[in-house]
Design a protein around this motif. Structure first.
Motif, PDB file in Angstrom:
ATOM      1  N   ARG A 112       0.836  -1.197   0.000  1.00 52.99           N
ATOM      2  CA  ARG A 112       0.000   0.000   0.000  1.00 52.99           C
ATOM      3  C   ARG A 112       0.869   1.244   0.000  1.00 52.99           C
ATOM      4  O   ARG A 112       2.070   1.187   0.300  1.00 52.99           O
ATOM      5  CB  ARG A 112      -0.935   0.026   1.217  1.00 52.99           C
ATOM      6  N   TYR A 113       0.203   2.354  -0.343  1.00 50.72           N
ATOM      7  CA  TYR A 113       0.883   3.639  -0.334  1.00 50.72           C
ATOM      8  C   TYR A 113      -0.133   4.662   0.165  1.00 50.72           C
ATOM      9  O   TYR A 113      -1.304   4.648  -0.237  1.00 50.72           O
ATOM     10  CB  TYR A 113       1.349   4.010  -1.747  1.00 50.72           C
ATOM     11  N   ALA A 114       0.287   5.516   1.118  1.00 53.15           N
ATOM     12  CA  ALA A 114      -0.649   6.508   1.663  1.00 53.15           C
ATOM     13  C   ALA A 114       0.060   7.834   1.851  1.00 53.15           C
ATOM     14  O   ALA A 114       1.225   7.884   2.244  1.00 53.15           O
ATOM     15  CB  ALA A 114      -1.212   6.032   3.005  1.00 53.15           C
ATOM     16  N   THR A 115      -0.665   8.903   1.559  1.00 47.93           N
ATOM     17  CA  THR A 115      -0.100  10.234   1.772  1.00 47.93           C
ATOM     18  C   THR A 115      -1.242  11.265   1.829  1.00 47.93           C
ATOM     19  O   THR A 115      -2.354  10.972   1.405  1.00 47.93           O
ATOM     20  CB  THR A 115       0.884  10.612   0.642  1.00 47.93           C
ATOM     21  N   GLU A 116      -0.912  12.444   2.355  1.00 48.99           N
ATOM     22  CA  GLU A 116      -1.901  13.528   2.299  1.00 48.99           C
ATOM     23  C   GLU A 116      -1.598  14.376   1.082  1.00 48.99           C
ATOM     24  O   GLU A 116      -0.438  14.690   0.810  1.00 48.99           O
ATOM     25  CB  GLU A 116      -1.833  14.401   3.560  1.00 48.99           C
ATOM     26  N   THR A 117      -2.616  14.691   0.352  1.00 50.55           N
ATOM     27  CA  THR A 117      -2.397  15.498  -0.849  1.00 50.55           C
ATOM     28  C   THR A 117      -3.658  16.306  -1.172  1.00 50.55           C
ATOM     29  O   THR A 117      -4.636  16.260  -0.445  1.00 50.55           O
ATOM     30  CB  THR A 117      -2.015  14.598  -2.042  1.00 50.55           C
ATOM     31  N   THR A 118      -3.550  17.019  -2.267  1.00 46.71           N
ATOM     32  CA  THR A 118      -4.703  17.802  -2.716  1.00 46.71           C
ATOM     33  C   THR A 118      -5.162  17.265  -4.053  1.00 46.71           C
ATOM     34  O   THR A 118      -4.362  17.101  -4.964  1.00 46.71           O
ATOM     35  CB  THR A 118      -4.316  19.287  -2.875  1.00 46.71           C
ATOM     36  N   THR A 172     -10.340  18.033   4.137  1.00 44.14           N
ATOM     37  CA  THR A 172     -10.431  19.480   3.930  1.00 44.14           C
ATOM     38  C   THR A 172     -10.865  20.176   5.211  1.00 44.14           C
ATOM     39  O   THR A 172     -10.284  21.175   5.632  1.00 44.14           O
ATOM     40  CB  THR A 172     -11.446  19.784   2.811  1.00 44.14           C
ATOM     41  N   GLU A 173     -11.900  19.592   5.836  1.00 45.87           N
ATOM     42  CA  GLU A 173     -12.433  20.213   7.058  1.00 45.87           C
ATOM     43  C   GLU A 173     -11.364  20.239   8.151  1.00 45.87           C
ATOM     44  O   GLU A 173     -11.203  21.227   8.841  1.00 45.87           O
ATOM     45  CB  GLU A 173     -13.667  19.447   7.547  1.00 45.87           C
ATOM     46  N   ARG A 174     -10.649  19.093   8.249  1.00 46.92           N
ATOM     47  CA  ARG A 174      -9.617  19.019   9.281  1.00 46.92           C
ATOM     48  C   ARG A 174      -8.523  20.047   8.994  1.00 46.92           C
ATOM     49  O   ARG A 174      -8.098  20.778   9.860  1.00 46.92           O
ATOM     50  CB  ARG A 174      -9.019  17.605   9.311  1.00 46.92           C
ATOM     51  N   ARG A 175      -8.101  20.087   7.707  1.00 50.93           N
ATOM     52  CA  ARG A 175      -7.081  21.050   7.309  1.00 50.93           C
ATOM     53  C   ARG A 175      -7.550  22.474   7.609  1.00 50.93           C
ATOM     54  O   ARG A 175      -6.814  23.285   8.125  1.00 50.93           O
ATOM     55  CB  ARG A 175      -6.829  20.946   5.794  1.00 50.93           C
ATOM     56  N   ARG A 176      -8.832  22.725   7.247  1.00 53.16           N
ATOM     57  CA  ARG A 176      -9.374  24.064   7.421  1.00 53.16           C
ATOM     58  C   ARG A 176      -9.402  24.419   8.905  1.00 53.16           C
ATOM     59  O   ARG A 176      -9.063  25.531   9.297  1.00 53.16           O
ATOM     60  CB  ARG A 176     -10.782  24.124   6.821  1.00 53.16           C
ATOM     61  N   ALA A 177      -9.805  23.439   9.704  1.00 55.88           N
ATOM     62  CA  ALA A 177      -9.876  23.682  11.144  1.00 55.88           C
ATOM     63  C   ALA A 177      -8.490  23.975  11.700  1.00 55.88           C
ATOM     64  O   ALA A 177      -8.306  24.892  12.496  1.00 55.88           O
ATOM     65  CB  ALA A 177     -10.486  22.472  11.847  1.00 55.88           C
ATOM     66  N   GLU A 178      -7.505  23.182  11.209  1.00 61.23           N
ATOM     67  CA  GLU A 178      -6.134  23.404  11.673  1.00 61.23           C
ATOM     68  C   GLU A 178      -5.656  24.795  11.279  1.00 61.23           C
ATOM     69  O   GLU A 178      -5.089  25.529  12.067  1.00 61.23           O
ATOM     70  CB  GLU A 178      -5.191  22.362  11.050  1.00 61.23           C
ATOM     71  N   GLU A 179      -5.957  25.136  10.017  1.00 65.09           N
ATOM     72  CA  GLU A 179      -5.523  26.436   9.493  1.00 65.09           C
ATOM     73  C   GLU A 179      -6.230  27.551  10.264  1.00 65.09           C
ATOM     74  O   GLU A 179      -5.632  28.566  10.624  1.00 65.09           O
ATOM     75  CB  GLU A 179      -5.851  26.508   7.992  1.00 65.09           C
ATOM     76  N   GLU A 180      -7.517  27.314  10.525  1.00 66.96           N
ATOM     77  CA  GLU A 180      -8.308  28.317  11.249  1.00 66.96           C
ATOM     78  C   GLU A 180      -7.735  28.524  12.655  1.00 66.96           C
ATOM     79  O   GLU A 180      -7.609  29.642  13.127  1.00 66.96           O
ATOM     80  CB  GLU A 180      -9.774  27.845  11.314  1.00 66.96           C
ATOM     81  N   THR A 181      -7.376  27.429  13.262  1.00 63.78           N
ATOM     82  CA  THR A 181      -6.801  27.523  14.603  1.00 63.78           C
ATOM     83  C   THR A 181      -5.499  28.313  14.568  1.00 63.78           C
ATOM     84  O   THR A 181      -5.288  29.217  15.365  1.00 63.78           O
ATOM     85  CB  THR A 181      -6.519  26.105  15.151  1.00 63.78           C
ATOM     86  N   ARG A 182      -4.656  27.948  13.580  1.00 61.14           N
ATOM     87  CA  ARG A 182      -3.381  28.660  13.458  1.00 61.14           C
ATOM     88  C   ARG A 182      -3.625  30.142  13.218  1.00 61.14           C
ATOM     89  O   ARG A 182      -3.011  31.001  13.822  1.00 61.14           O
ATOM     90  CB  ARG A 182      -2.565  28.090  12.281  1.00 61.14           C
TER      91      ARG A 182
END
Lengths: 681, 129
Positions: free
Chosen positions: A229-235, A270-280
């Motif tokens: 398997r191969y896993a990564t975060e991407t857009t 996306t939501e998680r990323r957005r939440a992280e970005e929002e927090t930052r």
């Protein structure tokens, strides 16, 4: 050869390099329904309408390299049935290595496909379980990509990562070569499709934006290295072009390997990323706000205070008043509540050279006014959302500073054991306020003096009149006395006139002196009719000189008010003078001033002053009562403001407007009326 | 023996008006009081007056108006104007109508007597103090 071929239970067909059938066994006849006589010599793909995702020519063109090809093709039988056939093609060459023909073995998998479809259905049901996990699944056919990789290897390329890094176009081509076999509902919705068909059957190039192509490349590399398997975060990109942040996983299920199928799982983060970005972002914003606010801010460690308050008031109702909280209790809290952060403005306000000087218990800032903190604690215990007051704080250099102190009690912050307090320096404002109050007192006096100035000519005339009479009478006295037979009757008559005129002059002087004196209001019971009429006497000559007709209408009803005679007369005179000036300025042909007193409400009297001048300009009317507002070129603009404050100090109110018939200005003020008790009581 | 010289006083202030009439009588003139210019113009005294002493500020016709009216109806009749006002514009208007004199209130009795003597001569049988 043909006989042997007929013994084989699988369909066996040989075609030459032009695609013409040169061998057609019985099994082929059974499968496709065409007898050998009708099949031989015909174009295989024409006869059976062979179809594949990729053109036959493309597939066959690779045979010289790969040697064999295995795949599923769709074909028509002679009777029109649709068949699904798994074929294996093998290229045969002559001794010189030149391709001679293609040998095909075929197996009917139409039935098998049904089975497979059921399996897929089961898998689909299974995947439905994962819908709640918000995972999008793609099943992709990579077989053509494998062929492309085969081509690379045949061309002697072994360093795939490097090749792909150097040839982005190859990656795009590979993405176009992928065929989407199936997607789940989540994939449909996540990628913005309305139906599965919008994705299934197509390639995947559209969903990899340029910056994510390496992810696709890495997947291929992982596959080449035989990773599971191969896993990564991407857009990735949705069908509508919107980017989505995803966790991208690809795996090669054992049973799919042979067919070059892979499973790709995509989880929307996306939501998680957005939440992280929002927090930052909010942390950054908070920090910027804290540092750059033009308000002094301090963050306090409230853990000790929280403990003390919980211990003392945890299970008791909050104190009723400030006095119920012991000031020593507050001082103990002040000693144990440190500042943990301050912004530059706070350092400035509290005169700290360095930030660290302020990171001390707050006791030293509240030496002058610990009561402020006591009231803060009371507000918090009562569950109020915050507390604010104007108070004094002690700066580090010992100075006391006037501040507006504000604190909010957000539950989340209190739970963390910290809170923010804010201070606004109002030192300048407090000083300004004191000055304004002083100016207001001076203004009221200046108003009276200014009004005197306007009336000075009138007063001079008024005083001169009895003086002239006295002088004339005195001179006449001397003459009558100087006669050989003094006429004592004339002298007695003249002496009486002199006394009366002297009293008249004294009365005028007293009124003027009273008005000029900046004295305290002296409330007495007075008859308002008389008071107003007397005021008009001040201006008698003014009216006459300007040929203004005065209409005075006293009230017939109760007429006693508690008032400062001089002040109220001042109001009447001011309103009358304003009217006279306005009418004179406008050149009103027959100027007329009406002063009327009427009962208003159950216990009030209203004095109305109306003229027949030009009336008030609606644009400036609302500002008439403002200090320093004037429409006169040389006016001070304080007359009406002083008038209104006098009336309001008497419990009445004052308004301005125009006459109902539109024929001039109308000012009126009210005064509370006293119960008219019989005199002598 | 001619009758005493006849002076008419016009002033809306009854007190001053009466005091002046008395003063003039004490000087030996015959004098009458009029509360307004209109009253005087309508009275029988208009025809026989030898001199008019009038205030300027009055309801209705002013002393200046009266002076102008008299210039038409009794040319040559001396008019003495009186005022307590000091505004430049008013005083200018007053002198512009050429009164015999403009007196500022309060004025000295002697000043009025002198002014009258210059205007119409001393009162018959007048006694000087």
């Amino acid at each position: 050869m043909d006989d042997i071929a007929d013994l084989i239970t699988e369909s066996l067909i040989v075609r030459d390099m032009q695609g013409r059938i040169t061998l057609w066994n019985r099994a082929s006849e059974r499968l496709y329904g065409w007898p050998p006589a009708q099949a031989l010599g015909r174009s295989l793909h024409m006869l059976l309408a062979t179809r594949h995702l990729f053109p036959m020519a493309d597939i066959e063109a690779r045979l010289p390299v790969a040697g064999t090809w295995v795949g599923e093709v769709a074909r028509h039988a002679a009777d029109g049935r649709e068949l699904s056939v798994e074929v294996r093609w093998t290229l045969r060459r002559d001794a010189a290595g030149v391709p001679v023909d293609i040998v095909e073995t075929g197996r009917d998998i139409s039935a098998l496909s049904l089975l497979e479809q059921e399996t897929r259905l089961a898998a689909h049901r299974y995947r439905n379980l994962f819908q709640a996990m918000a995972a999008a699944f793609w099943e992709m056919d990579f077989s053509r990509v494998r062929l492309m990789i085969g081509d690379l290897m045949a061309a002697g390329i072994t360093d795939f990562p490097r090749h792909m890094a150097e040839n982005p176009d190859w990656i795009v081509e590979a993405m176009r070569a992928v065929r989407v076999v199936d997607v789940n509902d989540k994939a449909v919705s996540l990628f913005g499709a309305t139906r599965r068909e919008e994705i299934v059957g197509g390639h995947v190039a559209w969903c990899f934006p340029p910056q994510s192509r390496q992810v696709f490349a890495q997947s291929l590399i992982a596959a080449a290295r035989r990773q599971d398997r191969y896993a990564t975060e991407t857009t990735l990109t949705r069908l509508d072009g919107q980017p989505i942040d995803v966790l991208f996983t690809v795996c090669w299920p054992e049973e799919h390997k042979g067919r070059g199928h892979v499973l790709v799982g995509v989880i929307d983060i996306t939501e998680r990323r957005r939440a992280e970005e929002e927090t930052r972002r909010s942390e950054r914003r908070y920090r910027e706000l804290f540092d750059q606010m033009p308000v002094a801010l301090g963050q306090l460690d409230l853990r000790y205070m929280n403990g003390q308050l919980a211990a003392l008031y945890g299970d008791r109702p909050p104190p009723r008043s400030e006095a119920d909280i012991d000031l020593d209790f507050i001082r103990d809290i002040l000693r144990n509540t440190p500042v943990i952060e301050v912004n530059p403005r706070a350092q400035q306000l509290f005169r700290a050279a360095r930030r660290e000087e302020m990171l001390v218990p707050i006791e030293c800032f509240w030496r002058t006014r610990p009561e402020t903190v006591r009231r803060t604690v009371l507000a918090r215990l009562r569950g109020e959302p915050g507390y604010s007051e104007e108070t004094k704080v002690d700066a580090l250099d010992g100075a006391q500073i006037d501040v507006l102190y504000t604190v909010a009690f957000p539950p989340s912050s209190l739970e963390r054991g910290t809170n923010i307090v804010a201070f606004v320096d109002i030192g300048d404002r407090v000083a300004a306020l004191a000055k304004v109050e002083q100016m207001q007192a001076e203004l009221a006096h200046a108003g009276r003096v200014a009004m005197l100035g306007e009336m000075a000519a009138s007063i001079a005339h008024e005083v001169n009149q009895p003086l002239a009479a006295i002088a004339a009478s005195g001179a006449a006295c001397l003459r009558w006395l100087g006669r050989t037979e003094p006429d004592l009757g004339e002298v007695r008559d003249l002496a009486g006139r002199v006394v009366a005129d002297a009293q008249r002059a004294a009365g005028i002087i007293a009124r003027v002196r009273d008005m000029a004196a900046n004295r305290r209001a002296d409330h007495v019971r007075v008859n308002l009719n008389e008071l107003v009429e007397e005021a008009t006497h001040f201006l008698r000559h003014e009216f006459q000189a300007r040929q203004v007709e005065l209409r005075f209408s006293p009230t017939p009803g109760p007429v006693l008010v508690s008032a400062d005679r001089i002040q109220v007369q001042q109001v009447v005179v001011n309103l009358a003078v304003n009217a006279l000036q306005a009418m004179a300025e406008a050149g009103t042909p027959v100027p007329r001033l009406s002063i009327a007193i009427n009962p208003v409400g159950p216990d009030g009297l209203c004095v109305t002053v109306e003229d027949n001048g030009p009336g008030l300009d609606p644009a400036t009317a609302p500002r008439l009562f403002e200090s320093f507002f004037t429409t006169k070129r040389e006016g001070l603009g304080i007359g009406l403001a002083v008038c209104r404050s006098i009336v309001e100090a008497h419990g009445g109110r004052m308004e301005a407007g125009n006459r109902a018939d539109g024929g001039g200005a109308r000012f009126w003020f009210t005064l509370p009326c006293l119960i008219d008790t019989p005199a002598g009581g | 023996m001619s009758s005493p010289l006849f002076v008419c006083v016009v002033d809306d202030d009854p007190s001053l008006c009466a005091a002046l009439v008395n003063l003039l009588r004490s000087c030996g003139y015959r004098a009458t009081a009029h509360g307004s210019a209109e009253d005087f113009l309508a009275s029988a005294d208009l025809a026989g007056a030898d001199c008019v002493v009038t205030d300027i500020q009055m309801p209705g016709l002013s002393g200046i108006d009266l002076r102008l009216a008299l210039a038409g109806r009794r040319p040559g009749l001396p008019v003495i104007l009186m005022t307590a006002r000091t505004e430049r514009a008013l005083l200018d208007r007053a002198t512009a109508v050429r009164p015999f004199r403009l007196l500022h209130k309060p004025f000295d009795a002697e000043e009025l007597a002198t002014c009258l003597a210059e205007a119409i001569g001393p009162a018959e049988g007048a006694v000087r103090p």
